[in-house]
Write an enzyme that holds these catalytic residues in place. Structure first.
Site, short mmCIF file in Angstrom:
data_model
loop_
_atom_site.label_atom_id
_atom_site.label_comp_id
_atom_site.label_asym_id
_atom_site.label_seq_id
_atom_site.Cartn_x
_atom_site.Cartn_y
_atom_site.Cartn_z
N LYS A 1 -108.17 -42.47 -36.47
CA LYS A 1 -107.76 -41.14 -36.98
C LYS A 1 -109.00 -40.28 -37.10
O LYS A 1 -110.10 -40.78 -37.32
CB LYS A 1 -107.10 -41.28 -38.35
CG LYS A 1 -106.19 -40.13 -38.71
CD LYS A 1 -104.83 -40.31 -38.09
CE LYS A 1 -103.85 -39.25 -38.55
NZ LYS A 1 -102.47 -39.60 -38.19
P1 NAD Z 1 -97.44 -29.56 -40.14
O1 NAD Z 1 -98.75 -28.94 -40.42
O2 NAD Z 1 -96.68 -29.15 -38.92
O3 NAD Z 1 -96.45 -29.35 -41.38
C1 NAD Z 1 -96.80 -29.65 -42.70
C2 NAD Z 1 -95.78 -28.94 -43.60
O4 NAD Z 1 -95.99 -29.36 -44.96
C3 NAD Z 1 -95.90 -27.41 -43.61
O5 NAD Z 1 -94.60 -26.86 -43.57
C4 NAD Z 1 -96.54 -27.11 -44.96
O6 NAD Z 1 -96.18 -25.83 -45.47
C5 NAD Z 1 -95.94 -28.22 -45.78
N1 NAD Z 1 -96.63 -28.51 -47.05
C6 NAD Z 1 -97.95 -28.68 -47.27
N2 NAD Z 1 -98.16 -28.93 -48.57
C7 NAD Z 1 -96.94 -28.91 -49.17
C8 NAD Z 1 -96.48 -29.10 -50.51
N3 NAD Z 1 -97.33 -29.37 -51.49
N4 NAD Z 1 -95.15 -29.02 -50.74
C9 NAD Z 1 -94.28 -28.77 -49.75
N5 NAD Z 1 -94.65 -28.58 -48.48
C10 NAD Z 1 -95.97 -28.65 -48.20
O7 NAD Z 1 -97.69 -31.13 -40.16
P2 NAD Z 1 -96.80 -32.28 -39.50
O8 NAD Z 1 -97.35 -32.57 -38.16
O9 NAD Z 1 -95.37 -31.95 -39.67
O10 NAD Z 1 -97.21 -33.50 -40.44
C11 NAD Z 1 -96.57 -33.70 -41.70
C12 NAD Z 1 -96.77 -35.14 -42.11
O11 NAD Z 1 -96.23 -35.98 -41.09
C13 NAD Z 1 -98.24 -35.57 -42.28
O12 NAD Z 1 -98.33 -36.54 -43.30
C14 NAD Z 1 -98.56 -36.22 -40.95
O13 NAD Z 1 -99.62 -37.16 -41.04
C15 NAD Z 1 -97.23 -36.90 -40.68
N6 NAD Z 1 -97.03 -37.23 -39.27
C16 NAD Z 1 -96.98 -36.29 -38.31
C17 NAD Z 1 -96.81 -36.66 -36.98
C18 NAD Z 1 -96.66 -35.67 -35.87
O14 NAD Z 1 -96.43 -36.10 -34.72
N7 NAD Z 1 -96.74 -34.38 -36.14
C19 NAD Z 1 -96.71 -38.03 -36.64
C20 NAD Z 1 -96.75 -38.97 -37.66
C21 NAD Z 1 -96.92 -38.56 -38.97
#
Ligand code: NAD
Length: 418
Positions: A106
């Site tokens: 990561k």
């Molecule tokens: P992203 O940046 O697209 O979205 C994150 C969202 O969380 C945004 O809408 C933001 O406004 C919201 N957010 C942040 N702090 C917040 C809070 N305190 N309360 C409510 N909402 C809040 O990110 P993503 O890619 O969707 O990733 C989100 C999670 O999923 C992370 O933990 C990431 O590690 C995990 N993840 C993502 C992927 C992927 O392919 N994108 C894969 C595996 C895991």
């Protein structure tokens, strides 16, 4: 979000819980709990006004026993060495539970991307790609998107790497746009596995998903796609939140219209399909059948866990529960589908992207989704079988038992050098 738990310590306690079920040697467990190496670097980048700024960046390569290191790159002001180490460790056990031939890595840059122009972000990204270049490669370490990064950043990293290496090697990075060698279905993959796993859990628990109520915390890539797909499966999304706050409609709302509103205004709040505004905590403790945390780590701490009313939690986010919250929810019989399985769709389709890149042969979206479905269902079945065989209460521990055994086998059977 609470910051009450160090994510690296959370990872280590999850490994300890599973290792004690398996009775592994302490020496081996110590090895499984620490990254093989961590790159820490300061990127010096020229801003649009001609000034120079430094950005701290990390890449942790946690374990490569089962294949090249694999994992995303996060842009966030709270990125830290321990967070990156934890996230890289979770990737090891995630790639193992879905049994794809990767290890875990990561990366992250300490940056608030909203404070910089596109050209500044491009220079930051390319500067990081230059630093990463000796450590990455399609058989070495394959980065991907994470919070606040996406196809654009992946395309920049691929281009920098290929330019410096005088080659074409699209498999050096995944999560690219389709016209730069990305895979169909990659953008939706994380949300898709989150809801496939939820569907399997409902079936296992003999609960009806049709008409079940759902709350989603975080409405980015993972959260909004999960909301859209669970709605398509017949469940009713009643609440969602992003960093600006939460929305609620007891009769449900259209997840796509909510996303359109967020795209237009930058936030979910004031969405016309909402009847009431909720705080982030209220969304997490709403009386729903299914809760999908899809924001950041430690969203639910011990205090909040006692108030959670959902019956099932499918963790789209990485590490959304503190270890104490996890124990409380297990004691309260809440079925938590652990992150390493629930959100493994992202890395699974990244694997498909890498396979397609290496073969220069591209799949239809239908094939991607079918193969993903088969892998997530099989991983869920292996979790349930382990849960029952070892009489384990916590599904997370069962998932770690499956995956740690796979990593330990790979290590032990290949021996160590020198
Ligand atoms: P992203 O940046 O697209 O979205 C994150 C969202 O969380 C945004 O809408 C933001 O406004 C919201 N957010 C942040 N702090 C917040 C809070 N305190 N309360 C409510 N909402 C809040 O990110 P993503 O890619 O969707 O990733 C989100 C999670 O999923 C992370 O933990 C990431 O590690 C995990 N993840 C993502 C992927 C992927 O392919 N994108 C894969 C595996 C895991």
């Amino acid at each position: 979000m609470s910051d009450s738990a160090n994510p690296f310590e959370s990872l280590q306690s999850q490994i300890d819980d599973a290792a004690s079920v398996l009775g592994l040697d302490d020496d081996l467990v110590t090895r499984l709990k620490h990254p093989e190496r961590v790159l820490e670097t300061n990127l010096t980048v020229e801003l649009d006004d001609g000034s120079l700024e430094q950005f701290r960046a990390f890449r942790s390569q946690f374990n490569g026993d089962r294949g090249p290191y694999k994992g995303g790159i996060r842009y966030h002001p709270q990125v830290s060495r321990d967070e990156v180490k934890a996230l890289s460790g979770w990737m090891v056990y995630k790639t193992a539970i879905v049994d794809i031939p990767f290890g875990g890595g990561k990366g992250g840059i300490v940056i608030d991307p909203t404070a910089y122009s596109t050209s500044e972000l491009e220079r930051v990204t390319r500067a990081f790609a230059v630093e990463l270049r000796p450590f990455i490669g399609e058989d070495r370490d394959i980065p991907a998107p994470d919070v606040n990064t996406g196809q654009r950043e992946m395309n920049w990293i691929k281009d920098t790497y290929e330019t410096l290496e005088h080659t074409t090697e699209p498999g050096v990075i995944t999560g690219k746009s389709v016209d730069s060698g990305g895979s169909e279905g990659r953008v939706e993959a994380t949300g898709r596995s989150t809801v496939i796993a939820a569907r399997e859990a409902f079936e296992y628990l003999e609960k009806d998903l049709e008409g079940a109520t759902v709350a989603v915390q975080g409405y980015g890539n993972a959260g909004w796609i999960a909301a859209k797909l669970i709605d398509e499966m017949g469940a009713t999304v009643v609440a969602a939140s992003d960093s600006s706050g939460g929305i609620y409609n007891p009769d449900g709302f259209d997840p796509v219209a909510a996303k359109d509103h967020k795209n237009e205004t930058g936030a979910l709040v004031d969405f016309e399909g909402s009847e009431e505004k909720l705080t982030n905590e209220e969304v997490l403790t709403l009386d729903v059948d299914l809760l999908i945390p899809a924001a950041l780590e430690n969203a639910i701490d011990a205090e909040l866990a006692t108030d959670v009313q959902a019956d099932v939690i499918s963790e789209a986010a990485n590490g959304p529960l503190t270890p104490e919250a996890d124990r409380i929810l297990t004691d309260r019989d809440v079925f938590v589908i652990p992150d390493i399985l629930a959100n493994a769709g992202g890395v699974t389709v990244s694997y498909f992207e890498w396979v397609q890149n290496r073969q220069r042969f591209y799949w239809t979206e239908e094939r991607v989704n079918d193969e993903l479905e088969a892998i997530i269902v099989e991983a869920f079945d292996s979790l349930v079988e382990t849960l029952e065989t070892h009489d384990i209460e916590n599904p997370r521990t069962a998932a770690y038992v499956v995956s740690i055994q796979r990593v330990a086998d790979a290590f032990e059977k290949s021996g160590s050098f020198p």
